[in-house]
Write a protein that holds these residues in place. Structure first.
Motif, mmCIF file in Angstrom:
data_model
loop_
_atom_site.group_PDB
_atom_site.id
_atom_site.type_symbol
_atom_site.label_atom_id
_atom_site.label_comp_id
_atom_site.label_asym_id
_atom_site.label_seq_id
_atom_site.Cartn_x
_atom_site.Cartn_y
_atom_site.Cartn_z
ATOM 1 N N UNK A 148 0.847 -1.190 0.000
ATOM 2 C CA UNK A 148 0.000 0.000 0.000
ATOM 3 C C UNK A 148 0.885 1.245 0.000
ATOM 4 N N UNK A 149 0.496 2.243 -0.763
ATOM 5 C CA UNK A 149 1.256 3.501 -0.842
ATOM 6 C C UNK A 149 0.513 4.534 -0.002
ATOM 7 N N UNK A 150 1.249 5.204 0.890
ATOM 8 C CA UNK A 150 0.663 6.235 1.740
ATOM 9 C C UNK A 150 0.830 7.596 1.052
ATOM 10 N N UNK A 152 -0.610 10.475 2.193
ATOM 11 C CA UNK A 152 -1.060 11.517 3.115
ATOM 12 C C UNK A 152 -0.021 12.628 3.287
ATOM 13 N N UNK A 153 1.218 12.405 2.915
ATOM 14 C CA UNK A 153 2.267 13.435 3.043
ATOM 15 C C UNK A 153 2.041 14.514 1.974
ATOM 16 N N UNK A 154 2.406 15.763 2.276
ATOM 17 C CA UNK A 154 2.222 16.842 1.269
ATOM 18 C C UNK A 154 3.150 16.626 0.071
ATOM 19 N N UNK A 155 2.709 17.152 -1.061
ATOM 20 C CA UNK A 155 3.476 16.992 -2.292
ATOM 21 C C UNK A 155 4.667 17.955 -2.300
ATOM 22 N N UNK A 156 5.780 17.466 -2.765
ATOM 23 C CA UNK A 156 6.971 18.312 -2.938
ATOM 24 C C UNK A 156 7.535 18.043 -4.321
ATOM 25 N N UNK A 157 8.111 19.090 -4.887
ATOM 26 C CA UNK A 157 8.679 18.972 -6.220
ATOM 27 C C UNK A 157 10.083 19.521 -6.175
ATOM 28 N N UNK A 158 11.000 18.819 -6.776
ATOM 29 C CA UNK A 158 12.378 19.283 -6.882
ATOM 30 C C UNK A 158 12.709 19.405 -8.353
ATOM 31 N N UNK A 159 13.114 20.617 -8.755
ATOM 32 C CA UNK A 159 13.486 20.856 -10.153
ATOM 33 C C UNK A 159 14.998 20.848 -10.248
ATOM 34 N N UNK A 160 15.518 20.041 -11.140
ATOM 35 C CA UNK A 160 16.948 19.985 -11.370
ATOM 36 C C UNK A 160 17.284 20.841 -12.579
ATOM 37 N N UNK A 161 18.485 21.375 -12.589
ATOM 38 C CA UNK A 161 18.976 22.243 -13.651
ATOM 39 C C UNK A 161 18.065 23.455 -13.834
ATOM 40 N N UNK A 162 17.646 24.046 -12.716
ATOM 41 C CA UNK A 162 16.789 25.229 -12.758
ATOM 42 C C UNK A 162 17.661 26.457 -13.014
#
Length: 188
Positions: A148-150, A152-162
């Motif tokens: 099962x995948x949880x 409930x944690x907030x979404x985060x995004x990491x952009x590489x080569x920004x």
């Protein structure tokens, strides 16, 4: 009241249209009256030559040409830059709208293709056909095999080569370079 008839004391010697002109005496010259005799004709004056009056041209005082105000130059440059920016932004908007229309057309065609391929996929992988091919070796998964995948944690995004945003003078120069680059690309 007495009725007076007004009598005309002038005698008319003719009939017709001339009858009403009492001074007319035919072809004869009329004798001057006494008042006209007393009045003498003015003596003719010798002709005097009128002096020609020379008109001098009025000198118009012209204000000397002033210097160009630096604020006017800066204002005209600002207006020209803003006009160029407006034209480029309209060009970019037109290009973006064109791309959006083409992408929407492509999306609708891809969605119809997806539904067609999904139907074909379900036809190929029939569960009864698979069970028959595998036989009795196929069993249901046990509880330790289920994961099962949880989420409930907030979404985060990491952009590489920004690309890092430049600030200060370098950021201003980069913005101006991008602006003129956009203008040049528009006219190519």
């Amino acid at each position: 009241m007495s009725n007076h008839r007004r009598r005309n004391t002038t005698a008319y010697r003719t009939y017709g249209s001339v009858a009403y002109a009492p001074a007319y005496e035919g072809n004869t010259v009329r004798a001057p009256r006494r008042e006209e005799d007393l009045r003498r004709a003015p003596a003719p004056r010798p002709k005097q030559r009128q002096q020609v009056r020379r008109y001098e041209r009025i000198r118009v005082q012209v204000r000397p040409a002033g210097q160009i105000a630096p604020f006017a130059v800066v204002g005209f440059l600002a207006v020209a830059i803003f006009a160029a920016m407006l034209i480029t932004s309209y060009a970019q908007l037109t290009v973006a709208n064109d791309e959006m229309v083409s992408l929407r057309r492509e999306l609708s065609s891809l969605q119809s293709e997806n539904s067609t391929l999904s139907a074909q996929y379900e036809k190929v992988f029939d569960l009864a056909t698979i069970q028959e091919a595998v036989g009795d070796t196929m069993v249901r998964p046990t509880n330790d095999q289920v994961v099962y995948i949880d989420l409930s944690a907030p979404d985060t995004v990491t952009l590489y080569q920004e690309d890092s945003l430049n600030t200060g003078f370098q950021g201003l120069m980069e913005g101006i370079r991008n602006l003129f680059g956009g203008i040049i690309e528009y006219f190519r």
